[in-house]
Design a protein around this motif. Sequence first.
Motif, PDB file in Angstrom:
ATOM      1  N   SER A 192       0.828  -1.211   0.000  1.00 35.82           N
ATOM      2  CA  SER A 192       0.000   0.000   0.000  1.00 35.82           C
ATOM      3  C   SER A 192       0.862   1.261   0.000  1.00 35.82           C
ATOM      4  N   ALA A 193       2.125   1.147   0.410  1.00 37.43           N
ATOM      5  CA  ALA A 193       3.039   2.296   0.399  1.00 37.43           C
ATOM      6  C   ALA A 193       3.353   2.696  -1.030  1.00 37.43           C
ATOM      7  N   GLN A 194       3.519   3.989  -1.238  1.00 40.39           N
ATOM      8  CA  GLN A 194       3.779   4.500  -2.580  1.00 40.39           C
ATOM      9  C   GLN A 194       5.097   5.267  -2.622  1.00 40.39           C
ATOM     10  N   HIS A 195       6.005   4.765  -3.468  1.00 41.05           N
ATOM     11  CA  HIS A 195       7.293   5.409  -3.710  1.00 41.05           C
ATOM     12  C   HIS A 195       7.585   5.405  -5.206  1.00 41.05           C
ATOM     13  N   GLU A 196       8.537   6.220  -5.614  1.00 42.32           N
ATOM     14  CA  GLU A 196       8.941   6.219  -7.026  1.00 42.32           C
ATOM     15  C   GLU A 196       9.364   4.819  -7.453  1.00 42.32           C
ATOM     16  N   LEU A 197      10.102   4.126  -6.597  1.00 41.89           N
ATOM     17  CA  LEU A 197      10.472   2.738  -6.854  1.00 41.89           C
ATOM     18  C   LEU A 197       9.594   1.852  -5.973  1.00 41.89           C
ATOM     19  N   TYR A 198       8.694   1.100  -6.578  1.00 42.60           N
ATOM     20  CA  TYR A 198       7.815   0.270  -5.753  1.00 42.60           C
ATOM     21  C   TYR A 198       8.591  -0.816  -5.038  1.00 42.60           C
ATOM     22  N   THR A 199       9.800  -1.094  -5.502  1.00 39.49           N
ATOM     23  CA  THR A 199      10.650  -2.090  -4.846  1.00 39.49           C
ATOM     24  C   THR A 199      11.226  -1.596  -3.530  1.00 39.49           C
ATOM     25  N   ASP A 200      10.962  -0.351  -3.166  1.00 38.12           N
ATOM     26  CA  ASP A 200      11.405   0.151  -1.864  1.00 38.12           C
ATOM     27  C   ASP A 200      10.630  -0.497  -0.713  1.00 38.12           C
ATOM     28  N   ASP A 201       9.478  -1.087  -1.024  1.00 33.11           N
ATOM     29  CA  ASP A 201       8.613  -1.645   0.009  1.00 33.11           C
ATOM     30  C   ASP A 201       8.344  -3.117  -0.279  1.00 33.11           C
ATOM     31  N   PRO A 202       8.060  -3.907   0.736  1.00 27.18           N
ATOM     32  CA  PRO A 202       7.805  -5.332   0.521  1.00 27.18           C
ATOM     33  C   PRO A 202       6.443  -5.578  -0.119  1.00 27.18           C
ATOM     34  N   ASP A 203       6.377  -6.535  -1.018  1.00 23.30           N
ATOM     35  CA  ASP A 203       5.102  -6.972  -1.577  1.00 23.30           C
ATOM     36  C   ASP A 203       4.483  -7.978  -0.610  1.00 23.30           C
ATOM     37  N   ASP A 204       3.655  -7.502   0.295  1.00 27.56           N
ATOM     38  CA  ASP A 204       3.086  -8.386   1.321  1.00 27.56           C
ATOM     39  C   ASP A 204       1.581  -8.222   1.484  1.00 27.56           C
ATOM     40  N   THR A 205       0.937  -7.492   0.560  1.00 24.32           N
ATOM     41  CA  THR A 205      -0.473  -7.131   0.701  1.00 24.32           C
ATOM     42  C   THR A 205      -1.272  -7.612  -0.507  1.00 24.32           C
ATOM     43  N   ARG A 206      -2.507  -8.033  -0.263  1.00 29.06           N
ATOM     44  CA  ARG A 206      -3.452  -8.329  -1.332  1.00 29.06           C
ATOM     45  C   ARG A 206      -4.697  -7.470  -1.151  1.00 29.06           C
ATOM     46  N   VAL A 207      -5.427  -7.270  -2.242  1.00 29.62           N
ATOM     47  CA  VAL A 207      -6.655  -6.479  -2.160  1.00 29.62           C
ATOM     48  C   VAL A 207      -7.585  -7.087  -1.119  1.00 29.62           C
ATOM     49  N   LEU A 208      -7.820  -8.390  -1.201  1.00 27.52           N
ATOM     50  CA  LEU A 208      -8.566  -9.143  -0.194  1.00 27.52           C
ATOM     51  C   LEU A 208      -7.833 -10.456   0.013  1.00 27.52           C
ATOM     52  N   ASP A 209      -7.457 -10.732   1.240  1.00 29.55           N
ATOM     53  CA  ASP A 209      -6.588 -11.871   1.537  1.00 29.55           C
ATOM     54  C   ASP A 209      -7.380 -12.978   2.234  1.00 29.55           C
ATOM     55  N   THR A 210      -6.806 -14.161   2.231  1.00 26.22           N
ATOM     56  CA  THR A 210      -7.410 -15.284   2.961  1.00 26.22           C
ATOM     57  C   THR A 210      -6.852 -15.407   4.367  1.00 26.22           C
ATOM     58  N   VAL A 211      -5.846 -14.594   4.683  1.00 23.22           N
ATOM     59  CA  VAL A 211      -5.302 -14.530   6.037  1.00 23.22           C
ATOM     60  C   VAL A 211      -5.375 -13.073   6.495  1.00 23.22           C
ATOM     61  N   VAL A 212      -5.927 -12.851   7.690  1.00 22.23           N
ATOM     62  CA  VAL A 212      -5.972 -11.499   8.248  1.00 22.23           C
ATOM     63  C   VAL A 212      -4.926 -11.412   9.352  1.00 22.23           C
ATOM     64  N   ARG A 213      -4.263 -10.258   9.433  1.00 19.91           N
ATOM     65  CA  ARG A 213      -3.118 -10.130  10.335  1.00 19.91           C
ATOM     66  C   ARG A 213      -3.272  -9.006  11.348  1.00 19.91           C
ATOM     67  N   PHE A 214      -4.417  -8.327  11.351  1.00 20.32           N
ATOM     68  CA  PHE A 214      -4.704  -7.363  12.419  1.00 20.32           C
ATOM     69  C   PHE A 214      -6.204  -7.166  12.518  1.00 20.32           C
ATOM     70  N   ARG A 215      -6.655  -6.771  13.691  1.00 24.07           N
ATOM     71  CA  ARG A 215      -8.069  -6.485  13.895  1.00 24.07           C
ATOM     72  C   ARG A 215      -8.440  -5.237  13.120  1.00 24.07           C
ATOM     73  N   GLY A 216      -9.387  -5.390  12.213  1.00 25.82           N
ATOM     74  CA  GLY A 216      -9.768  -4.283  11.360  1.00 25.82           C
ATOM     75  C   GLY A 216      -9.369  -4.484   9.919  1.00 25.82           C
ATOM     76  N   GLN A 217      -8.593  -5.523   9.615  1.00 24.13           N
ATOM     77  CA  GLN A 217      -8.222  -5.771   8.224  1.00 24.13           C
ATOM     78  C   GLN A 217      -9.460  -6.122   7.410  1.00 24.13           C
ATOM     79  N   ARG A 218      -9.522  -5.614   6.196  1.00 21.27           N
ATOM     80  CA  ARG A 218     -10.664  -5.896   5.326  1.00 21.27           C
ATOM     81  C   ARG A 218     -10.723  -7.378   4.948  1.00 21.27           C
ATOM     82  N   VAL A 219     -11.942  -7.911   4.956  1.00 20.33           N
ATOM     83  CA  VAL A 219     -12.179  -9.319   4.626  1.00 20.33           C
ATOM     84  C   VAL A 219     -13.056  -9.435   3.388  1.00 20.33           C
ATOM     85  N   ALA A 220     -14.044  -8.555   3.283  1.00 20.98           N
ATOM     86  CA  ALA A 220     -14.959  -8.557   2.146  1.00 20.98           C
ATOM     87  C   ALA A 220     -15.502  -7.149   1.971  1.00 20.98           C
TER      88      ALA A 220
END
Length: 960
Positions: free
Chosen positions: A261-289
Motif C-alpha cells: 500500500s506504500a507508494q514510492h517512485e520505486l515500488y521495490t522500496d517496500d515489501p510486496d506483502d499485501t493483497r486487495v482481499l486476503d485469505t489470512v488477516v493479520r490485524f483487527r480491522g483488516q478488510r475481509v470482504a
Amino acid sequence: MAIEINGAAVETQPRPGQCLRTFLREQGNLGVKKGCDGGDCGACTVHVDGTPVHSCIYPAVRADGHAVTTIEGLAGTAAGATAGTAAGAAGAATGAALHPMQQQFLDRQGFQCGFCTAGMVMTAATFDEAQKENLPRSLKGNLCRCTGYRAIGDAVCGHEGHPDPAGPGSGIAGQGQPAPQAGQLGDDVPAPASRAVVTGQARYTLDVPAQELPGLLHLKLVRSPHAHARVLSIDKTAALTVPGVVAVLTHEDAPAQLFSSAQHELYTDDPDDTRVLDTVVRFRGQRVAAVVAESVAAAEAGVRAVRVDYEQLPAVFTPQDATSPGAPALHGDKDAGTARIARPERNIVAELHSELGSVRDGFAAADFIHEQTYRTQRVQHVALETHASIASVDDAGRLQVRTSSQVPFLVRRTLCRVFGLPEEQVHVVAGRVGGGFGGKQEVLTEDIAALAALKLGRPVQLEFTRTEQFTASTVRHPFTIRLKAGAGSDGSLAALQLDVLTNTGAYGNHAPGVMFHGCGESLAVYKCANKKVDARAVYTNTVPSGAFRGYGLSQMIFAIESAMDELALGIGMDPLEFRRRNMVREGDDMLSTQSEPEEDVHYGSYGLDQCTRLVQDALERGRERYRSAGLDDLGPDWVTGEGTALSMIDTVPPRGHFAHSKLRLLADGTYAADVGTAEFGNGTTTVHAQLAATALSTVAARVAVRQSDTDLIEHDTGAFGSAGTVVAGKATLAAAEELAVRIRAFAAGSRQIQASGCVLDGDAVVCEGTRVPLTELYDAASRAGVELAAEGRWGGTPRSVAFNVQGFRVAVNTGTGELKILQSVQAADAGVVVNPRQCRGQIEGGIAQALGAALYEEVRVDDAGRVTTDILRQYHIPSFADVPRSEVYFADTNDKLGPLGAKSMSESPFNPVAPALANAIRHATGVRFAELPIARDKIYLGLKEAGLVPATAVKALRAR
C-alpha cells in the motif's frame, strides 16, 4: 415538513434517523464537511436559526420549521437578507461581497488545507466581542490539524496577534534575501483557492454533485474481529437479501497480485506483502470482504449480515515477542527475495547494521556516558478529510478514480500493476485534499473501489469513518531506541551507539524507508568518529504503521537530542553550546551509517548556526520580557526551565523524485500551469504560481494552476518528502523560464529586433520601449501556428539539507504535574522564503502537531490487538486552547540547489519539538522523561518516583 436552507424552502423529507449533515449534502450543500460524525471536530457546523450546531449529530427532522444556513449561504445573512438567501449563496461563489468573517479568513489566510474552514467560519461568525476575547473556550468545538491556530485566531479577531507579552516574534535574519516583489518571490501571496475555501466552493474528494455520478453505489468493508486468523469461508447469502445490496466481493473476486500500500517512485522500496482481499488477516480491522449497495445504510446492513468463519492463529503484539524464538511468522508464506522481506521467518521486514570507527574505543575515552532506552508511540495523522475514493468506468472502458491522495500518479501505477491494466486505461485525479501528513501516501481505498467499479460497471464510492482511520489505515511507527552516548570533558562527542526496534504492524508499508531514514540525518547532523547502529523493522499483529510527517526522524531525534542534553549536563556544559561544538558545519562530511557521505547530498546553503543563535537570542529576550512584565514568579509549586533541540533533513527523498510541469500563454494574456503535485495544505499551488510569476515577470494572480491529474502531465512522483517546492517547483520554474525565452524570442521575431531588446513586464513584452500586449502576441502566434508553451522537468537530485531548531520555556507544577508552555520559538533554514506567511504557517502547524504527539496523542492497542482510541473523544489532538503562539524566525540563506534559492519546509518543523520540550522539562525538574507522550500524569508520577514532590525538593536539587 419544510426546512428552509439558505433562504429556500426544501420539501424533501429526511430519512428516518438521518443527521442534518448528510441531508444538507444531499441537497447540494457540499461545503458541509464530515470530519468525525461524532460532534467532536466542528467541520460540519451550520446555523439553525442563527445558532451554530454540529450538523453531524443534529437530527435532520429537528430542522423542521427552522432556517438553516450553511457556509454557501452565509454571505446572504451579512447582507441583511433573510437567513442566508439563495442569492447570497450565489454571490459568495461568484465574487460578490462576503460575510465579514469570510473576508477576515480570506484576508489573513486563516487556513491551510481548508477542510475545517467552513465550520470555523460558521462558528466564529456568531461571536460577540466577549467570545472573541476568549477564543480557547469559544473555539473548543472546532479542530484544525494544519495551522497551529495562530492564523485562525488572527482571522477571527480581524487583526494580527502577538506570540507572548513581548510583542511580535517572527522574521528573517539579516538582509541577504531578495526584496519581496508584489505577487512574486518573497510576497505573502494568498492561496489561489482562498475564496473557494472560505465560501465552501472548494471541491474535495467527495464534493461531486450527484448529477455527475448517476447510479452511484456505496461500498463498506467487512473487517476482521481477530488479530490473526485464516478465513475459512464467507457466507454472503443473507447480505445479498438486504434491500439495496448489489454485490458482496471476497478474495475470490480479487486479483492475487501482491503489492504494498506504500507508494514510492520505486515500488521495490517496500515489501510486496499485501493483497486487495486476503485469505489470512493479520490485524483487527483488516478488510475481509466488500459490500456494495445503493446507499451507505444498505451497505452497512449488508456488512452486518455477512457471515465469516475464521480459524484463529497465534498472534504477537510487540516487536520483542515477534522476534523471539517460536513466534508465529506473520508472512512466513512469502519468499524473502520475491517479496523483499529481510527475514520473514523472524518477522523482520528490514534491518541495518553499521559501525563507523570503534564505539568501544570511543566509550573508553569518554569522560561521561549516558545510557537510556527511549520510546515513541503510535500517532495518527488525523487529517480531517478521511481516506476516500470514487471509482468508475467511462464509456470508453477507462477506469476513472477520484481520490484523496498525495500521490495520484503512483496510485495509477499501483492500480495498473494490481489489475493488469495499461496506464492509458487508468485516469486518477485528486481534488483538493483535506490534509495528508504522509497518511495519504498509501493505497487504502482506491484498489477496493476500483475492484467494485470494474466488476459492476457503475460508480462506487468508499469513505472511511473516523474510527476506520484509527483502526484500519496507518499510524506513525513506534520506536524503541536503546541509546548509549559518550562525551569528553572538552565538549567533544566521543561515541554514539543505538539499537533501534521499530514496529511496522501487520504490513511492511514504509517499514524499510522509515527505519533507514530515521537512522540517517538524525545521526549525520553530528560529527562523531564513532557511531554504531543496529536497527530492525518488525511485523506484529497490530494496526499497520506507515509514512508520517518526519518519516522516522522525529522518533530518532527525540532520543538523540535528549541524549545531547544529558551529555552536556554530565560534563557541565550549556546544552546549546555542546550542540554547536559537535554539529556539522558547511563542508563537513554528513555521515550516519555509511563511511562515505551520500554523493548527491550537498550543502546548497547552511543556516544551522544562525538558527541556534536565533533561538538562543529569542529565549533570552523572552526571559527578560517575562521578568519585566512580572510574570516570572508563578508561585511556590512551580519550577521553570528551558530546552532546545535541532534537526536536519535532506530536502528531497533519495533515489529519484521526479516532476514534470507545463506552462502556456492563454488568449487573455494570462498563463496556465499544469503540475502533478497535490495540494493538501502544503501551499504548493501558491508557490508554483509565485515561481512561475517571478520567471515570467508577472504576478501570481495571472498564473492559473491545475494539478494532481494524471491526464495533465507525464509523471510526478508525488507530494511527500517535502518535495512540492524543491522538486515539482523546480520543474515549474524551468518551464516558466523556458516559456519566457520563447515569448521574448517570438516578440523579437515579430518586431525584427534582437531578443535581448525584449523584456517581459506584467501583461506585455516591452520591445525596445514599446509595450506589446501578451494578448496581441498570442493572436500573432496563433495565426502563425505557434503555441507559446514550454515544459520543465526535474529528477530530484542533487539534494540539499534544511535545518530547524526549536526552543521552549516551560513551567511545571510539581504538585500536580501540570505543564505550561511560557514560550515557544523555532528558527528554520528554509533558504529563500518564497511565501513567508505560508512558510510560517507550515512551521506553526508542525509545532502544534508535534506538541500533540509529545504531550498526549497516542493510539493505544490492548493485549488483544484492538485499537481502543478509535474516536476523537478518546484521542486528543491539539485544540485552540492547547497551542501556544510560537515565534518563528528564518535564517538568511540562499540555496544554490533549490528553485530561486528555496528549500523544503513541510515535514521538518515537526522533528525537534518533542526533544526540546522534554529537555525543557528536564531543566525545570531534573527528571528525564524518555517515553512519549509526556502526559501530565506521567510528569506527576515521574516527579513523585524521583522524590521531587513538593516543589521545594525540586528547587533544592536545582540549587545543588
